[in-house]
Motif scaffolding. Sequence first.
Motif, PDB file in Angstrom:
ATOM      1  N   ARG A  90     -29.659 -49.477 -16.158  1.00 45.15           N
ATOM      2  CA  ARG A  90     -29.425 -49.429 -14.812  1.00 45.15           C
ATOM      3  C   ARG A  90     -27.618 -49.653 -14.830  1.00 45.15           C
ATOM      4  NH1 ARG A  90     -30.668 -53.088  -9.672  1.00 45.15           N
ATOM      5  NH2 ARG A  90     -29.696 -51.754  -7.971  1.00 45.15           N
ATOM      6  N   ILE A  91     -26.980 -49.116 -13.864  1.00 46.39           N
ATOM      7  CA  ILE A  91     -25.678 -49.390 -13.753  1.00 46.39           C
ATOM      8  C   ILE A  91     -25.633 -49.714 -12.485  1.00 46.39           C
ATOM      9  CG2 ILE A  91     -23.350 -48.326 -13.667  1.00 46.39           C
ATOM     10  CD1 ILE A  91     -24.282 -46.498 -16.089  1.00 46.39           C
ATOM     11  N   VAL A  92     -24.989 -50.766 -12.206  1.00 45.11           N
ATOM     12  CA  VAL A  92     -24.338 -51.053 -10.491  1.00 45.11           C
ATOM     13  C   VAL A  92     -22.772 -51.240 -10.783  1.00 45.11           C
ATOM     14  CG1 VAL A  92     -24.414 -52.596  -8.805  1.00 45.11           C
ATOM     15  CG2 VAL A  92     -26.481 -52.210  -9.901  1.00 45.11           C
ATOM     16  N   ALA A  93     -22.119 -50.388  -9.972  1.00 47.84           N
ATOM     17  CA  ALA A  93     -20.844 -50.458 -10.171  1.00 47.84           C
ATOM     18  C   ALA A  93     -20.020 -50.581  -8.704  1.00 47.84           C
ATOM     19  CB  ALA A  93     -20.064 -49.102 -10.791  1.00 47.84           C
ATOM     20  N   ARG A  94     -19.138 -51.513  -8.384  1.00 46.29           N
ATOM     21  CA  ARG A  94     -18.336 -51.749  -7.237  1.00 46.29           C
ATOM     22  C   ARG A  94     -16.952 -51.530  -7.348  1.00 46.29           C
ATOM     23  NH1 ARG A  94     -19.641 -56.154  -2.785  1.00 46.29           N
ATOM     24  NH2 ARG A  94     -17.839 -56.050  -1.680  1.00 46.29           N
ATOM     25  N   ALA A  95     -16.579 -50.417  -6.748  1.00 47.18           N
ATOM     26  CA  ALA A  95     -14.883 -50.443  -6.897  1.00 47.18           C
ATOM     27  C   ALA A  95     -14.279 -49.653  -5.594  1.00 47.18           C
ATOM     28  CB  ALA A  95     -14.759 -49.341  -8.124  1.00 47.18           C
ATOM     29  N   ASN A  96     -13.156 -49.577  -5.651  1.00 49.83           N
ATOM     30  CA  ASN A  96     -12.461 -48.979  -4.425  1.00 49.83           C
ATOM     31  C   ASN A  96     -12.685 -47.329  -4.429  1.00 49.83           C
ATOM     32  OD1 ASN A  96     -12.026 -51.358  -3.204  1.00 49.83           O
ATOM     33  ND2 ASN A  96      -9.855 -51.380  -4.072  1.00 49.83           N
ATOM     34  N   SER A  97     -12.591 -46.936  -5.779  1.00 51.40           N
ATOM     35  CA  SER A  97     -12.409 -45.405  -5.730  1.00 51.40           C
ATOM     36  C   SER A  97     -13.052 -44.930  -7.312  1.00 51.40           C
ATOM     37  CB  SER A  97     -10.868 -44.879  -5.711  1.00 51.40           C
ATOM     38  OG  SER A  97     -10.101 -45.322  -4.512  1.00 51.40           O
ATOM     39  N   LEU A  98     -13.588 -43.694  -7.146  1.00 56.31           N
ATOM     40  CA  LEU A  98     -14.121 -42.969  -8.291  1.00 56.31           C
ATOM     41  C   LEU A  98     -13.829 -41.565  -8.007  1.00 56.31           C
ATOM     42  CD1 LEU A  98     -15.867 -42.545 -10.744  1.00 56.31           C
ATOM     43  CD2 LEU A  98     -17.936 -42.472  -9.305  1.00 56.31           C
ATOM     44  N   ALA A  99     -12.779 -41.289  -9.247  1.00 57.67           N
ATOM     45  CA  ALA A  99     -12.322 -39.773  -9.251  1.00 57.67           C
ATOM     46  C   ALA A  99     -12.181 -39.230 -10.601  1.00 57.67           C
ATOM     47  CB  ALA A  99     -11.423 -39.543  -8.165  1.00 57.67           C
ATOM     48  N   GLU A 100     -12.309 -40.153 -11.678  1.00 59.48           N
ATOM     49  CA  GLU A 100     -11.985 -39.712 -12.983  1.00 59.48           C
ATOM     50  C   GLU A 100     -13.245 -38.786 -13.509  1.00 59.48           C
ATOM     51  OE1 GLU A 100     -10.655 -38.756 -16.450  1.00 59.48           O
ATOM     52  OE2 GLU A 100     -12.768 -40.031 -16.631  1.00 59.48           O
ATOM     53  N   ALA A 101     -12.769 -37.693 -13.778  1.00 54.63           N
ATOM     54  CA  ALA A 101     -13.635 -36.461 -14.175  1.00 54.63           C
ATOM     55  C   ALA A 101     -14.657 -37.095 -15.416  1.00 54.63           C
ATOM     56  CB  ALA A 101     -13.050 -35.314 -14.511  1.00 54.63           C
ATOM     57  N   ASP A 102     -14.226 -37.588 -16.421  1.00 57.63           N
ATOM     58  CA  ASP A 102     -14.942 -37.880 -17.673  1.00 57.63           C
ATOM     59  C   ASP A 102     -15.932 -38.929 -17.086  1.00 57.63           C
ATOM     60  OD1 ASP A 102     -13.679 -35.999 -19.408  1.00 57.63           O
ATOM     61  OD2 ASP A 102     -12.273 -37.435 -19.890  1.00 57.63           O
ATOM     62  N   VAL A 103     -15.532 -39.747 -16.293  1.00 55.10           N
ATOM     63  CA  VAL A 103     -16.485 -40.969 -15.884  1.00 55.10           C
ATOM     64  C   VAL A 103     -17.559 -40.258 -15.191  1.00 55.10           C
ATOM     65  CG1 VAL A 103     -16.688 -42.973 -14.515  1.00 55.10           C
ATOM     66  CG2 VAL A 103     -14.622 -42.849 -15.959  1.00 55.10           C
ATOM     67  N   ILE A 104     -17.126 -39.512 -14.283  1.00 58.30           N
ATOM     68  CA  ILE A 104     -18.246 -38.865 -13.456  1.00 58.30           C
ATOM     69  C   ILE A 104     -19.173 -38.023 -14.140  1.00 58.30           C
ATOM     70  CG2 ILE A 104     -18.578 -37.167 -11.711  1.00 58.30           C
ATOM     71  CD1 ILE A 104     -15.901 -38.076 -10.283  1.00 58.30           C
ATOM     72  N   GLU A 105     -18.630 -37.297 -15.263  1.00 52.35           N
ATOM     73  CA  GLU A 105     -19.710 -36.375 -16.052  1.00 52.35           C
ATOM     74  C   GLU A 105     -20.700 -37.635 -16.734  1.00 52.35           C
ATOM     75  OE1 GLU A 105     -21.781 -33.583 -17.114  1.00 52.35           O
ATOM     76  OE2 GLU A 105     -19.905 -33.211 -15.922  1.00 52.35           O
ATOM     77  N   ALA A 106     -19.824 -38.754 -17.402  1.00 55.39           N
ATOM     78  CA  ALA A 106     -20.829 -39.531 -18.042  1.00 55.39           C
ATOM     79  C   ALA A 106     -21.773 -40.060 -17.146  1.00 55.39           C
ATOM     80  CB  ALA A 106     -19.960 -40.802 -18.682  1.00 55.39           C
ATOM     81  N   LEU A 107     -21.583 -40.436 -15.637  1.00 57.31           N
ATOM     82  CA  LEU A 107     -22.504 -40.894 -14.783  1.00 57.31           C
ATOM     83  C   LEU A 107     -23.649 -39.734 -14.625  1.00 57.31           C
ATOM     84  CD1 LEU A 107     -20.261 -42.855 -12.434  1.00 57.31           C
ATOM     85  CD2 LEU A 107     -21.779 -43.896 -14.109  1.00 57.31           C
ATOM     86  N   TYR A 108     -23.074 -38.430 -14.467  1.00 55.82           N
ATOM     87  CA  TYR A 108     -24.239 -37.560 -14.198  1.00 55.82           C
ATOM     88  C   TYR A 108     -25.223 -37.455 -15.555  1.00 55.82           C
ATOM     89  CZ  TYR A 108     -21.584 -35.304 -10.528  1.00 55.82           C
ATOM     90  OH  TYR A 108     -21.032 -35.183  -9.121  1.00 55.82           O
ATOM     91  N   ASP A 109     -24.490 -37.611 -16.904  1.00 54.31           N
ATOM     92  CA  ASP A 109     -25.336 -37.601 -17.995  1.00 54.31           C
ATOM     93  C   ASP A 109     -26.315 -38.783 -18.174  1.00 54.31           C
ATOM     94  OD1 ASP A 109     -23.695 -35.443 -18.883  1.00 54.31           O
ATOM     95  OD2 ASP A 109     -22.667 -36.560 -20.499  1.00 54.31           O
ATOM     96  N   ALA A 110     -25.813 -39.856 -17.642  1.00 50.66           N
ATOM     97  CA  ALA A 110     -26.889 -41.215 -17.519  1.00 50.66           C
ATOM     98  C   ALA A 110     -27.873 -40.600 -16.567  1.00 50.66           C
ATOM     99  CB  ALA A 110     -26.037 -42.183 -17.116  1.00 50.66           C
ATOM    100  N   SER A 111     -27.526 -40.250 -15.505  1.00 50.84           N
ATOM    101  CA  SER A 111     -28.638 -39.870 -14.448  1.00 50.84           C
ATOM    102  C   SER A 111     -29.614 -38.966 -14.964  1.00 50.84           C
ATOM    103  CB  SER A 111     -27.907 -39.321 -13.262  1.00 50.84           C
ATOM    104  OG  SER A 111     -28.785 -38.858 -12.299  1.00 50.84           O
ATOM    105  N   ARG A 112     -28.903 -37.715 -15.534  1.00 51.50           N
ATOM    106  CA  ARG A 112     -30.059 -36.840 -16.076  1.00 51.50           C
ATOM    107  C   ARG A 112     -30.943 -37.443 -17.227  1.00 51.50           C
ATOM    108  NH1 ARG A 112     -25.493 -33.109 -15.328  1.00 51.50           N
ATOM    109  NH2 ARG A 112     -24.673 -33.831 -17.159  1.00 51.50           N
ATOM    110  N   ALA A 113     -30.665 -38.549 -17.794  1.00 53.00           N
ATOM    111  CA  ALA A 113     -31.340 -38.983 -18.771  1.00 53.00           C
ATOM    112  C   ALA A 113     -32.468 -40.195 -18.537  1.00 53.00           C
ATOM    113  CB  ALA A 113     -30.398 -40.066 -19.905  1.00 53.00           C
ATOM    114  N   GLY A 114     -32.194 -40.489 -17.099  1.00 51.94           N
ATOM    115  CA  GLY A 114     -33.099 -41.355 -16.341  1.00 51.94           C
ATOM    116  C   GLY A 114     -32.543 -42.798 -15.936  1.00 51.94           C
ATOM    117  N   VAL A 115     -31.280 -42.859 -16.219  1.00 52.27           N
ATOM    118  CA  VAL A 115     -30.712 -44.240 -15.930  1.00 52.27           C
ATOM    119  C   VAL A 115     -30.448 -44.365 -14.274  1.00 52.27           C
ATOM    120  CG1 VAL A 115     -28.317 -45.657 -15.967  1.00 52.27           C
ATOM    121  CG2 VAL A 115     -29.404 -44.346 -17.936  1.00 52.27           C
ATOM    122  N   SER A 116     -30.844 -45.500 -13.626  1.00 48.23           N
ATOM    123  CA  SER A 116     -30.729 -45.617 -12.376  1.00 48.23           C
ATOM    124  C   SER A 116     -29.343 -46.280 -12.097  1.00 48.23           C
ATOM    125  CB  SER A 116     -31.639 -46.786 -12.009  1.00 48.23           C
ATOM    126  OG  SER A 116     -31.547 -46.891 -10.636  1.00 48.23           O
TER     127      SER A 116
END
Length: 133
Positions: A12-38
């Motif tokens: 599981r990942i819980v992240a608290r920040a002001n902004s999220l717009a970095e493409a590689d980070v977003i793609e990594a989060l999508y990959d994690a989601s596809r793998a079943g990471v909450s």
Amino acid sequence: MISFARQGRPARIVARANSLAEADVIEALYDASRAGVSIDLIIRGICSLVPGVPGVSDNITVRSIIDRFLEHSRVFRFENGGAPEIYISSGDWLPRNFFKRVETTFPVLDPEVLRRIEQEILPIALADNVKAW
């Protein structure tokens, strides 16, 4: 994270920040989601990630909490198969913070600070049903 999810271990990942717009980070989060990471994101402002897309981001929730005071905390919690790690940071997940500035992210090691983040800060933000949308 992905390997823990595929093994059926806590991931599981819980992240608290002001902004999220970095493409590689977003793609990594999508990959994690596809793998079943909450993934629970608490993003106050700009968020370029699209949650709830079937097969892409269906394990991701995004909430924004806007209140009277400007919130600047950046806290990242990674479950890691039952061995959680918490980091705090000076920078948001924006291209400028990764490529054009000097920002710092560091682990929280003090047991009392870890306890407060785990039991007070993150749960309160995730449970907010008044100021969150």
